[in-house]
Design an enzyme around this catalytic site. Structure first.
Site, PDB file in Angstrom:
ATOM      1  N   TYR A  53      -0.777 -21.651  98.996  1.00 27.04           N
ATOM      2  CA  TYR A  53      -1.107 -22.812  98.156  1.00 27.04           C
ATOM      3  C   TYR A  53      -2.609 -22.975  98.122  1.00 27.04           C
ATOM      4  O   TYR A  53      -3.263 -22.971  99.167  1.00 27.04           O
ATOM      5  CB  TYR A  53      -0.470 -24.089  98.722  1.00 27.04           C
ATOM      6  N   GLU A  55      -4.443 -25.365  95.694  1.00 20.14           N
ATOM      7  CA  GLU A  55      -4.833 -26.307  94.644  1.00 20.14           C
ATOM      8  C   GLU A  55      -6.325 -26.577  94.722  1.00 20.14           C
ATOM      9  O   GLU A  55      -6.872 -26.796  95.810  1.00 20.14           O
ATOM     10  CB  GLU A  55      -4.099 -27.652  94.799  1.00 20.14           C
ATOM     11  N   ASP A 199      -8.830 -18.371  70.036  1.00 16.71           N
ATOM     12  CA  ASP A 199      -7.766 -17.845  70.892  1.00 16.71           C
ATOM     13  C   ASP A 199      -7.725 -16.331  70.647  1.00 16.71           C
ATOM     14  O   ASP A 199      -7.214 -15.876  69.625  1.00 16.71           O
ATOM     15  CB  ASP A 199      -6.439 -18.507  70.508  1.00 16.71           C
ATOM     16  N   THR A 225      -4.866 -14.300  76.797  1.00 14.39           N
ATOM     17  CA  THR A 225      -3.899 -13.892  77.820  1.00 14.39           C
ATOM     18  C   THR A 225      -4.371 -12.561  78.383  1.00 14.39           C
ATOM     19  O   THR A 225      -5.144 -11.840  77.739  1.00 14.39           O
ATOM     20  CB  THR A 225      -2.479 -13.739  77.235  1.00 14.39           C
ATOM     21  N   LYS A 228      -1.774  -8.718  77.066  1.00 20.04           N
ATOM     22  CA  LYS A 228      -1.596  -8.048  75.760  1.00 20.04           C
ATOM     23  C   LYS A 228      -2.509  -6.818  75.726  1.00 20.04           C
ATOM     24  O   LYS A 228      -2.355  -5.946  76.565  1.00 20.04           O
ATOM     25  CB  LYS A 228      -1.862  -9.043  74.632  1.00 20.04           C
ATOM     26  N   ARG A 234       0.822 -10.832  83.551  1.00 12.59           N
ATOM     27  CA  ARG A 234       1.127 -11.919  82.613  1.00 12.59           C
ATOM     28  C   ARG A 234       0.369 -13.187  83.014  1.00 12.59           C
ATOM     29  O   ARG A 234       0.519 -13.676  84.134  1.00 12.59           O
ATOM     30  CB  ARG A 234       2.641 -12.170  82.635  1.00 12.59           C
TER      31      ARG A 234
HETATM   32  N1  DSN Z   1       4.683 -14.308  71.815  1.00 17.14           N
HETATM   33  C1  DSN Z   1       3.364 -13.770  71.624  1.00 17.14           C
HETATM   34  C2  DSN Z   1       3.328 -12.752  70.533  1.00 17.14           C
HETATM   35  O1  DSN Z   1       4.261 -11.971  70.475  1.00 17.14           O
HETATM   36  O2  DSN Z   1       2.392 -12.689  69.759  1.00 17.14           O
HETATM   37  C3  DSN Z   1       2.328 -14.792  71.427  1.00 17.14           C
HETATM   38  O3  DSN Z   1       2.356 -15.714  72.450  1.00 17.14           O
END
Ligand code: DSN
Length: 417
Positions: A53, A55, A199, A225, A228, A234
Protein backbone atom coordinates in the site's frame (compact mmCIF):
# COMPACT_ATOMS: atom_id res chain seq x y z
CA UNK A 1 8.20 -17.68 -17.38
CA UNK A 2 6.04 -20.55 -16.19
CA UNK A 3 2.87 -21.13 -14.17
CA UNK A 4 3.80 -24.12 -12.05
CA UNK A 5 2.36 -22.78 -8.78
CA UNK A 6 -0.87 -21.57 -10.30
CA UNK A 7 -1.31 -24.81 -12.18
CA UNK A 8 -1.22 -26.70 -8.91
CA UNK A 9 -3.17 -24.28 -6.70
CA UNK A 10 -5.94 -23.14 -9.03
CA UNK A 11 -6.31 -25.35 -12.08
CA UNK A 12 -9.50 -23.56 -13.17
CA UNK A 13 -7.88 -20.13 -13.40
CA UNK A 14 -4.74 -21.68 -14.85
CA UNK A 15 -6.92 -23.26 -17.52
CA UNK A 16 -8.53 -19.91 -18.43
CA UNK A 17 -5.09 -18.24 -18.61
CA UNK A 18 -3.63 -21.07 -20.67
CA UNK A 19 -6.51 -20.91 -23.16
CA UNK A 20 -6.12 -17.12 -23.46
CA UNK A 21 -2.36 -17.41 -24.03
CA UNK A 22 -3.03 -20.00 -26.74
CA UNK A 23 -5.75 -17.80 -28.24
CA UNK A 24 -3.33 -14.88 -28.45
CA UNK A 25 -0.62 -17.16 -29.85
CA UNK A 26 -2.87 -18.71 -32.50
CA UNK A 27 -4.76 -15.58 -33.56
CA UNK A 28 -3.91 -12.70 -35.85
CA UNK A 29 -4.67 -9.84 -33.48
CA UNK A 30 -5.62 -6.71 -35.40
CA UNK A 31 -7.40 -4.76 -32.66
CA UNK A 32 -5.74 -1.36 -32.90
CA UNK A 33 -5.73 -0.68 -29.15
CA UNK A 34 -3.96 -3.92 -28.20
CA UNK A 35 -0.34 -4.97 -28.14
CA UNK A 36 1.85 -7.66 -26.59
CA UNK A 37 4.00 -6.56 -23.65
CA UNK A 38 7.52 -7.94 -23.20
CA UNK A 39 8.37 -10.66 -20.69
CA UNK A 40 10.29 -8.06 -18.66
CA UNK A 41 7.06 -6.07 -18.32
CA UNK A 42 5.04 -9.19 -17.49
CA UNK A 43 7.58 -10.12 -14.80
CA UNK A 44 7.47 -6.64 -13.21
CA UNK A 45 3.68 -6.62 -13.09
CA UNK A 46 3.49 -10.07 -11.54
CA UNK A 47 5.98 -9.13 -8.78
CA UNK A 48 5.29 -8.84 -5.00
CA UNK A 49 5.07 -5.06 -5.42
CA UNK A 50 1.36 -5.85 -5.70
CA UNK A 51 1.41 -6.35 -1.90
CA UNK A 52 2.35 -2.78 -1.03
CA UNK A 53 0.00 0.00 0.00
CA UNK A 54 1.48 3.35 -0.97
CA UNK A 55 -1.24 6.01 -0.91
CA UNK A 56 0.32 9.34 -1.72
CA UNK A 57 3.37 10.04 -3.85
CA UNK A 58 7.10 9.22 -3.50
CA UNK A 59 8.52 10.53 -0.20
CA UNK A 60 5.08 11.62 0.87
CA UNK A 61 3.12 8.44 1.61
CA UNK A 62 0.53 7.62 4.21
CA UNK A 63 2.11 4.27 5.14
CA UNK A 64 5.62 3.17 6.07
CA UNK A 65 7.81 0.79 4.11
CA UNK A 66 7.57 2.67 0.83
CA UNK A 67 11.30 3.19 0.18
CA UNK A 68 11.56 0.75 -2.68
CA UNK A 69 8.24 1.37 -4.34
CA UNK A 70 9.24 5.06 -4.23
CA UNK A 71 12.30 4.11 -6.28
CA UNK A 72 10.11 2.40 -8.86
CA UNK A 73 7.62 5.28 -9.09
CA UNK A 74 10.40 7.89 -9.29
CA UNK A 75 12.01 5.96 -12.13
CA UNK A 76 8.68 5.71 -13.95
CA UNK A 77 8.05 9.45 -13.56
CA UNK A 78 11.56 10.49 -14.64
CA UNK A 79 11.56 8.16 -17.62
CA UNK A 80 8.18 9.20 -18.95
CA UNK A 81 8.98 12.90 -18.51
CA UNK A 82 12.18 12.47 -20.45
CA UNK A 83 10.50 10.31 -23.12
CA UNK A 84 7.91 12.97 -23.93
CA UNK A 85 9.84 16.11 -22.81
CA UNK A 86 7.22 16.90 -20.20
CA UNK A 87 7.55 19.08 -17.09
CA UNK A 88 5.36 16.88 -14.88
CA UNK A 89 4.10 13.29 -14.83
CA UNK A 90 1.65 11.25 -12.79
CA UNK A 91 1.96 7.51 -13.44
CA UNK A 92 -0.74 6.35 -11.02
CA UNK A 93 -3.93 6.37 -13.15
CA UNK A 94 -5.29 2.85 -13.40
CA UNK A 95 -6.57 3.55 -16.91
CA UNK A 96 -6.88 6.20 -19.59
CA UNK A 97 -10.35 7.09 -18.36
CA UNK A 98 -9.03 7.69 -14.81
CA UNK A 99 -6.30 9.88 -16.32
CA UNK A 100 -8.89 11.96 -18.20
CA UNK A 101 -11.09 12.13 -15.12
CA UNK A 102 -8.24 13.45 -12.96
CA UNK A 103 -7.45 16.18 -15.49
CA UNK A 104 -11.12 17.20 -15.71
CA UNK A 105 -11.52 17.19 -11.91
CA UNK A 106 -8.39 19.33 -11.55
CA UNK A 107 -9.67 22.25 -13.65
CA UNK A 108 -13.42 21.89 -14.20
CA UNK A 109 -16.51 22.36 -12.04
CA UNK A 110 -19.65 20.30 -12.60
CA UNK A 111 -21.70 21.96 -15.34
CA UNK A 112 -18.69 23.46 -17.17
CA UNK A 113 -18.58 23.11 -20.94
CA UNK A 114 -16.16 20.82 -22.78
CA UNK A 115 -15.65 20.54 -26.54
CA UNK A 116 -14.55 17.11 -27.75
CA UNK A 117 -14.71 14.78 -30.73
CA UNK A 118 -17.95 12.93 -31.34
CA UNK A 119 -17.65 9.21 -30.52
CA UNK A 120 -19.39 8.45 -33.82
CA UNK A 121 -16.56 10.18 -35.68
CA UNK A 122 -13.75 8.47 -33.77
CA UNK A 123 -13.80 10.09 -30.30
CA UNK A 124 -13.64 8.28 -26.95
CA UNK A 125 -16.24 7.43 -24.29
CA UNK A 126 -14.43 9.44 -21.61
CA UNK A 127 -14.50 12.59 -23.76
CA UNK A 128 -18.15 13.29 -23.02
CA UNK A 129 -20.34 10.31 -23.90
CA UNK A 130 -23.73 10.75 -22.18
CA UNK A 131 -23.38 7.44 -20.32
CA UNK A 132 -19.86 8.23 -19.07
CA UNK A 133 -19.00 10.46 -16.06
CA UNK A 134 -17.76 13.09 -18.53
CA UNK A 135 -21.14 13.31 -20.22
CA UNK A 136 -23.01 13.31 -16.92
CA UNK A 137 -20.92 15.99 -15.13
CA UNK A 138 -20.25 18.44 -17.93
CA UNK A 139 -22.05 20.15 -20.75
CA UNK A 140 -20.61 18.48 -23.84
CA UNK A 141 -20.36 19.99 -27.30
CA UNK A 142 -18.95 17.74 -30.03
CA UNK A 143 -17.08 18.30 -33.27
CA UNK A 144 -16.87 15.76 -36.06
CA UNK A 145 -15.07 15.21 -39.33
CA UNK A 146 -15.73 16.68 -42.74
CA UNK A 147 -18.13 14.56 -44.86
CA UNK A 148 -15.86 14.64 -47.91
CA UNK A 149 -12.33 14.44 -46.53
CA UNK A 150 -13.21 12.61 -43.29
CA UNK A 151 -10.59 14.81 -41.60
CA UNK A 152 -11.23 16.94 -38.51
CA UNK A 153 -12.94 20.12 -39.64
CA UNK A 154 -10.85 22.69 -37.75
CA UNK A 155 -13.10 25.49 -39.02
CA UNK A 156 -16.04 23.75 -37.30
CA UNK A 157 -13.98 23.28 -34.10
CA UNK A 158 -13.18 27.00 -34.05
CA UNK A 159 -16.73 28.01 -34.79
CA UNK A 160 -18.08 25.77 -31.98
CA UNK A 161 -15.40 27.00 -29.58
CA UNK A 162 -16.32 30.63 -30.27
CA UNK A 163 -20.03 29.92 -29.92
CA UNK A 164 -19.98 27.79 -26.76
CA UNK A 165 -16.82 29.09 -24.99
CA UNK A 166 -15.72 25.71 -23.54
CA UNK A 167 -13.45 25.68 -20.52
CA UNK A 168 -11.69 22.58 -21.89
CA UNK A 169 -11.10 21.40 -25.45
CA UNK A 170 -10.16 17.75 -25.96
CA UNK A 171 -8.17 16.48 -28.93
CA UNK A 172 -7.40 12.80 -29.42
CA UNK A 173 -9.46 9.85 -30.58
CA UNK A 174 -9.72 6.09 -30.64
CA UNK A 175 -10.63 5.69 -34.30
CA UNK A 176 -9.06 8.57 -36.22
CA UNK A 177 -6.29 7.37 -38.56
CA UNK A 178 -4.75 10.74 -39.37
CA UNK A 179 -2.36 13.13 -37.65
CA UNK A 180 -4.15 15.66 -35.46
CA UNK A 181 -3.03 19.26 -35.87
CA UNK A 182 -2.21 20.18 -32.25
CA UNK A 183 -0.95 23.64 -33.12
CA UNK A 184 -4.34 24.44 -34.70
CA UNK A 185 -6.09 23.16 -31.55
CA UNK A 186 -3.78 25.36 -29.43
CA UNK A 187 -4.62 28.38 -31.54
CA UNK A 188 -8.37 27.72 -31.15
CA UNK A 189 -8.05 27.13 -27.39
CA UNK A 190 -6.12 30.40 -27.01
CA UNK A 191 -8.74 32.33 -28.98
CA UNK A 192 -11.44 31.36 -26.46
CA UNK A 193 -9.32 31.05 -23.31
CA UNK A 194 -9.81 27.26 -23.01
CA UNK A 195 -7.49 24.63 -21.61
CA UNK A 196 -6.32 21.99 -24.10
CA UNK A 197 -6.21 18.29 -23.22
CA UNK A 198 -4.69 15.87 -25.72
CA UNK A 199 -5.53 12.22 -25.15
CA UNK A 200 -2.71 10.46 -27.00
CA UNK A 201 -3.57 6.95 -25.74
CA UNK A 202 -3.69 5.43 -29.20
CA UNK A 203 -0.61 6.96 -30.73
CA UNK A 204 1.69 7.46 -27.69
CA UNK A 205 4.15 4.87 -29.03
CA UNK A 206 4.42 6.75 -32.33
CA UNK A 207 4.96 10.02 -30.42
CA UNK A 208 7.71 8.39 -28.32
CA UNK A 209 9.42 7.30 -31.53
CA UNK A 210 9.17 10.78 -33.10
CA UNK A 211 6.76 9.57 -35.80
CA UNK A 212 3.78 11.64 -34.66
CA UNK A 213 3.87 15.24 -33.33
CA UNK A 214 4.44 15.51 -29.58
CA UNK A 215 1.33 17.13 -28.02
CA UNK A 216 3.29 18.14 -24.89
CA UNK A 217 4.58 21.11 -26.84
CA UNK A 218 1.02 22.42 -27.30
CA UNK A 219 -1.32 21.25 -24.55
CA UNK A 220 -1.55 22.01 -20.83
CA UNK A 221 -2.55 18.35 -20.31
CA UNK A 222 -1.66 15.14 -22.12
CA UNK A 223 -3.11 11.78 -21.10
CA UNK A 224 -2.34 8.30 -22.39
CA UNK A 225 -2.51 4.60 -21.76
CA UNK A 226 0.57 2.45 -21.57
CA UNK A 227 -0.81 -0.69 -23.22
CA UNK A 228 -1.58 0.41 -26.78
CA UNK A 229 1.16 1.42 -29.24
CA UNK A 230 3.42 2.07 -26.25
CA UNK A 231 3.44 -1.73 -25.62
CA UNK A 232 3.48 -1.61 -21.83
CA UNK A 233 1.28 -2.94 -19.01
CA UNK A 234 -2.42 -2.00 -18.85
CA UNK A 235 -2.72 1.46 -17.29
CA UNK A 236 -2.68 5.22 -17.77
CA UNK A 237 -0.58 8.31 -17.09
CA UNK A 238 -0.84 12.09 -17.17
CA UNK A 239 1.68 14.65 -18.40
CA UNK A 240 1.21 18.36 -17.81
CA UNK A 241 2.75 21.75 -17.34
CA UNK A 242 4.34 22.00 -13.89
CA UNK A 243 1.90 24.62 -12.62
CA UNK A 244 -0.87 21.97 -12.63
CA UNK A 245 1.09 19.34 -10.68
CA UNK A 246 -0.57 19.88 -7.28
CA UNK A 247 -4.08 20.08 -8.71
CA UNK A 248 -3.67 16.89 -10.74
CA UNK A 249 -1.91 14.93 -8.00
CA UNK A 250 -4.70 15.63 -5.56
CA UNK A 251 -7.48 15.15 -8.13
CA UNK A 252 -6.13 11.65 -8.72
CA UNK A 253 -5.32 10.78 -5.10
CA UNK A 254 -7.30 11.20 -2.89
CA UNK A 255 -9.78 12.55 -5.45
CA UNK A 256 -10.63 9.47 -7.50
CA UNK A 257 -8.20 6.69 -6.61
CA UNK A 258 -6.90 5.08 -3.44
CA UNK A 259 -3.73 2.98 -3.26
CA UNK A 260 -1.69 2.97 -6.46
CA UNK A 261 -0.92 -0.33 -8.22
CA UNK A 262 2.81 -0.39 -7.50
CA UNK A 263 3.48 -3.56 -9.51
CA UNK A 264 1.90 -1.91 -12.55
CA UNK A 265 3.83 1.32 -11.94
CA UNK A 266 7.08 -0.72 -11.89
CA UNK A 267 6.02 -2.33 -15.18
CA UNK A 268 5.23 1.12 -16.61
CA UNK A 269 8.81 2.16 -15.74
CA UNK A 270 10.11 -0.83 -17.72
CA UNK A 271 7.86 0.13 -20.64
CA UNK A 272 9.20 3.72 -20.63
CA UNK A 273 12.77 2.38 -20.63
CA UNK A 274 12.02 0.07 -23.56
CA UNK A 275 10.43 2.98 -25.43
CA UNK A 276 13.72 4.91 -25.31
CA UNK A 277 15.58 2.29 -27.35
CA UNK A 278 16.48 2.28 -31.04
CA UNK A 279 14.75 -1.09 -31.33
CA UNK A 280 11.47 0.52 -30.19
CA UNK A 281 11.82 3.33 -32.74
CA UNK A 282 12.41 0.78 -35.50
CA UNK A 283 9.39 -1.17 -34.29
CA UNK A 284 7.13 1.91 -34.47
CA UNK A 285 8.38 2.66 -37.97
CA UNK A 286 7.36 -0.84 -39.03
CA UNK A 287 3.95 -0.42 -37.32
CA UNK A 288 3.38 2.63 -39.51
CA UNK A 289 4.70 1.00 -42.69
CA UNK A 290 2.56 -2.09 -42.13
CA UNK A 291 -0.54 0.06 -41.68
CA UNK A 292 0.16 1.98 -44.88
CA UNK A 293 0.66 -1.32 -46.72
CA UNK A 294 -2.75 -2.53 -45.47
CA UNK A 295 -4.36 0.64 -46.84
CA UNK A 296 -2.71 0.26 -50.24
CA UNK A 297 -3.65 -3.40 -50.48
CA UNK A 298 -7.29 -2.81 -49.55
CA UNK A 299 -7.49 0.04 -52.02
CA UNK A 300 -6.00 -2.19 -54.75
CA UNK A 301 -8.71 -4.71 -53.91
CA UNK A 302 -11.32 -2.02 -54.59
CA UNK A 303 -12.26 -1.25 -50.97
CA UNK A 304 -12.63 2.21 -49.48
CA UNK A 305 -10.36 3.21 -46.63
CA UNK A 306 -11.77 6.02 -44.49
CA UNK A 307 -9.98 9.34 -45.22
CA UNK A 308 -8.11 7.60 -48.03
CA UNK A 309 -5.36 6.16 -45.86
CA UNK A 310 -3.53 6.48 -42.57
CA UNK A 311 -0.73 8.33 -40.77
CA UNK A 312 -0.82 6.00 -37.79
CA UNK A 313 -1.14 2.44 -36.52
CA UNK A 314 -4.81 2.10 -37.49
CA UNK A 315 -7.15 2.26 -40.43
CA UNK A 316 -10.90 2.12 -40.90
CA UNK A 317 -12.28 -0.06 -43.66
CA UNK A 318 -15.66 0.82 -45.17
CA UNK A 319 -17.43 -2.47 -45.93
CA UNK A 320 -20.52 -1.13 -47.64
CA UNK A 321 -19.25 -2.14 -51.09
CA UNK A 322 -19.02 -5.77 -49.99
CA UNK A 323 -22.47 -5.55 -48.43
CA UNK A 324 -21.52 -6.90 -45.02
CA UNK A 325 -21.87 -5.10 -41.69
CA UNK A 326 -18.93 -4.49 -39.37
CA UNK A 327 -20.55 -6.80 -36.85
CA UNK A 328 -20.89 -9.69 -39.31
CA UNK A 329 -17.37 -9.06 -40.65
CA UNK A 330 -15.80 -9.25 -37.19
CA UNK A 331 -17.64 -12.53 -36.51
CA UNK A 332 -16.58 -14.06 -39.83
CA UNK A 333 -12.96 -13.04 -39.25
CA UNK A 334 -12.96 -14.31 -35.68
CA UNK A 335 -14.05 -17.72 -36.99
CA UNK A 336 -10.94 -17.93 -39.15
CA UNK A 337 -8.59 -16.69 -36.41
CA UNK A 338 -8.43 -12.94 -37.09
CA UNK A 339 -9.56 -10.48 -34.39
CA UNK A 340 -10.78 -7.00 -35.35
CA UNK A 341 -13.51 -4.76 -33.98
CA UNK A 342 -16.61 -3.49 -35.74
CA UNK A 343 -16.42 0.28 -36.01
CA UNK A 344 -18.64 3.12 -37.10
CA UNK A 345 -17.37 4.94 -40.14
CA UNK A 346 -17.89 8.72 -40.08
CA UNK A 347 -21.55 9.62 -40.71
CA UNK A 348 -22.40 5.91 -40.61
CA UNK A 349 -25.93 5.04 -41.75
CA UNK A 350 -25.86 1.94 -39.51
CA UNK A 351 -26.23 1.94 -35.69
CA UNK A 352 -23.08 1.33 -33.54
CA UNK A 353 -24.23 -2.23 -32.77
CA UNK A 354 -23.94 -3.11 -36.48
CA UNK A 355 -21.58 -0.49 -37.98
CA UNK A 356 -20.48 -0.22 -41.61
CA UNK A 357 -16.79 -0.70 -40.96
CA UNK A 358 -14.03 -2.45 -39.12
CA UNK A 359 -10.99 -0.93 -37.42
CA UNK A 360 -7.65 -2.60 -38.14
CA UNK A 361 -4.41 -1.94 -36.28
CA UNK A 362 -0.86 -3.19 -36.73
CA UNK A 363 0.80 -3.02 -33.25
CA UNK A 364 0.50 -6.73 -32.39
CA UNK A 365 1.36 -8.32 -35.73
CA UNK A 366 4.37 -5.99 -35.95
CA UNK A 367 5.48 -7.04 -32.47
CA UNK A 368 5.36 -10.62 -33.78
CA UNK A 369 7.79 -9.58 -36.54
CA UNK A 370 5.39 -9.53 -39.47
CA UNK A 371 6.15 -7.16 -42.34
CA UNK A 372 5.09 -6.18 -45.84
CA UNK A 373 4.80 -9.70 -47.27
CA UNK A 374 2.62 -10.92 -44.39
CA UNK A 375 0.45 -7.77 -44.43
CA UNK A 376 -0.24 -8.34 -48.14
CA UNK A 377 -1.14 -11.95 -47.41
CA UNK A 378 -3.43 -10.95 -44.51
CA UNK A 379 -5.19 -8.33 -46.66
CA UNK A 380 -5.97 -11.03 -49.24
CA UNK A 381 -7.20 -13.39 -46.51
CA UNK A 382 -9.51 -10.69 -45.07
CA UNK A 383 -10.84 -9.76 -48.50
CA UNK A 384 -11.50 -13.39 -49.48
CA UNK A 385 -13.18 -14.15 -46.14
CA UNK A 386 -15.47 -11.13 -46.29
CA UNK A 387 -16.45 -11.69 -49.91
CA UNK A 388 -17.05 -15.44 -49.33
CA UNK A 389 -18.59 -15.26 -45.88
CA UNK A 390 -21.21 -17.88 -46.78
CA UNK A 391 -18.76 -20.40 -48.27
CA UNK A 392 -17.55 -22.63 -45.43
CA UNK A 393 -15.06 -24.46 -47.64
CA UNK A 394 -13.21 -21.25 -48.49
CA UNK A 395 -13.38 -20.10 -44.86
CA UNK A 396 -11.87 -23.41 -43.69
CA UNK A 397 -8.98 -22.99 -46.13
CA UNK A 398 -8.38 -19.41 -44.96
CA UNK A 399 -8.41 -20.54 -41.35
CA UNK A 400 -5.65 -23.05 -42.14
CA UNK A 401 -3.66 -20.29 -43.86
CA UNK A 402 -3.96 -18.08 -40.74
CA UNK A 403 -2.87 -21.03 -38.59
CA UNK A 404 0.24 -21.57 -40.71
CA UNK A 405 1.09 -17.86 -40.67
CA UNK A 406 0.88 -17.38 -36.90
CA UNK A 407 3.05 -20.47 -36.31
CA UNK A 408 5.88 -18.81 -38.25
CA UNK A 409 5.76 -15.77 -35.92
CA UNK A 410 5.45 -17.00 -32.32
CA UNK A 411 4.31 -14.40 -29.80
CA UNK A 412 5.58 -15.75 -26.46
CA UNK A 413 7.96 -18.64 -27.22
CA UNK A 414 9.47 -18.35 -23.71
CA UNK A 415 6.24 -18.80 -21.78
CA UNK A 416 5.84 -22.38 -20.61
CA UNK A 417 2.30 -23.54 -20.20
N1 DSN B 1 -11.24 0.60 -25.94
C1 DSN B 1 -10.15 1.36 -26.47
C2 DSN B 1 -10.04 1.22 -27.96
O1 DSN B 1 -10.23 0.11 -28.42
O2 DSN B 1 -9.75 2.17 -28.66
C3 DSN B 1 -10.16 2.77 -26.07
O3 DSN B 1 -10.23 2.89 -24.70
Amino acid sequence: MDFRHLKEKDPQIFSAIKKEILRQENTLELIASENAASLAILEAQSSPLTNKYAEGYPKSRWYGGCRFVDEAEDLARQRVKSLFSSEYANVQPHSGTQANMAVMFSVLEAGDTILAMDLACGGHLSHGHPLNFSGKFYKVITYGVDRETELIDYGEVEELAKRFKPKLIIAGASAYPRIIDFSRFREIADKVGAFLLVDMAHFAGLVAAGLYPNPCAYAEFVTATTHKTLRGPRGGFILAKKEFSKAIDSALFPGIQGGPLMHIIAAKAVCFKEAQTGEFKRYQKRVLENCKTFCEEFKNLGLRVVSGGTDSHLLLLDLRKIGISGKKASLVLEDIGITVNKNLIPHDPKPPSLSSGIRIGTPVITTRGMGEEEVKQISQIIYKALTSFDNQQILNRLKEEVGELVKRFPLYPDIEI
